[in-house]
Design an enzyme around this catalytic site. Sequence first.
Site, mmCIF file in Angstrom:
data_model
loop_
_atom_site.group_PDB
_atom_site.id
_atom_site.type_symbol
_atom_site.label_atom_id
_atom_site.label_comp_id
_atom_site.label_asym_id
_atom_site.label_seq_id
_atom_site.Cartn_x
_atom_site.Cartn_y
_atom_site.Cartn_z
ATOM 1 N N ALA A 1 0.188 -5.719 -0.761
ATOM 2 C CA ALA A 1 0.890 -4.853 -1.700
ATOM 3 C C ALA A 1 0.675 -3.402 -1.314
ATOM 4 C CB ALA A 1 0.397 -5.095 -3.127
ATOM 5 N N ASP A 2 1.641 -2.585 -1.700
ATOM 6 C CA ASP A 2 1.486 -1.152 -1.537
ATOM 7 C C ASP A 2 2.027 -0.482 -2.791
ATOM 8 O OD1 ASP A 2 0.727 0.983 0.532
ATOM 9 O OD2 ASP A 2 2.638 1.707 -0.241
ATOM 10 N N THR A 3 1.278 0.460 -3.307
ATOM 11 C CA THR A 3 1.663 1.161 -4.533
ATOM 12 C C THR A 3 1.680 2.657 -4.261
ATOM 13 O OG1 THR A 3 0.665 -0.552 -5.918
ATOM 14 C CG2 THR A 3 1.055 1.583 -6.952
#
Length: 196
Positions: A69-71
């Site tokens: 994931a990347d936020t």
Amino acid sequence: MTTLVLASASPRRRELLAQIGVDCQVSPADIDETPQAGESPQDYVCRMAREKAAAVAAAQAADVAVLAADTTVVIDDDVLGKPGDRFDALAMLARLSGRTHQVMSAVCLCRGQRREEIVVTTEVTFASLDRELCEAYLATDEPWDKAGAYGIQGLGAVLVDAINGSYSNVVGLPLAETWRLLRDFGIASGLGGGDE
């Protein structure tokens, strides 16, 4: 039972998965996270999640599932990453003060040749922040490893007036959407994780 590897060093993501009963191993991805020229925020987070998943999957057996994931924090179509120093963090907080921004997460799940990804966006409205509050917040350890220089799940909650959308997305992993992705891969079943 399928082994799930989380391609992230974030303790928050592991805690969020544990919250919904999903066990995982952790293998952080080491990739270049520099945005490309002209890249939209959504394209950026999707590319980061894909590249993290691919980097970790390359070292795993074909039947191992990898979740990445990347936020990022987005304001005026600009990506705000993790602050480089105190001045960078102050500038980020000043820019977010009294305004609504977006927190955008891309989640990528892959196993063998199969890969699926989702993007979730939450709107966050900040209170108007004075310099004293910003300085006090930056005197803590909290802002430094977080996009946009704040963490909603900690002391940074006092900076936030309202959110519209997924709270867990702002923390770093949109749980409802991630759980559905895991369920589609047969990794989560019922409420919680683990194969039947």
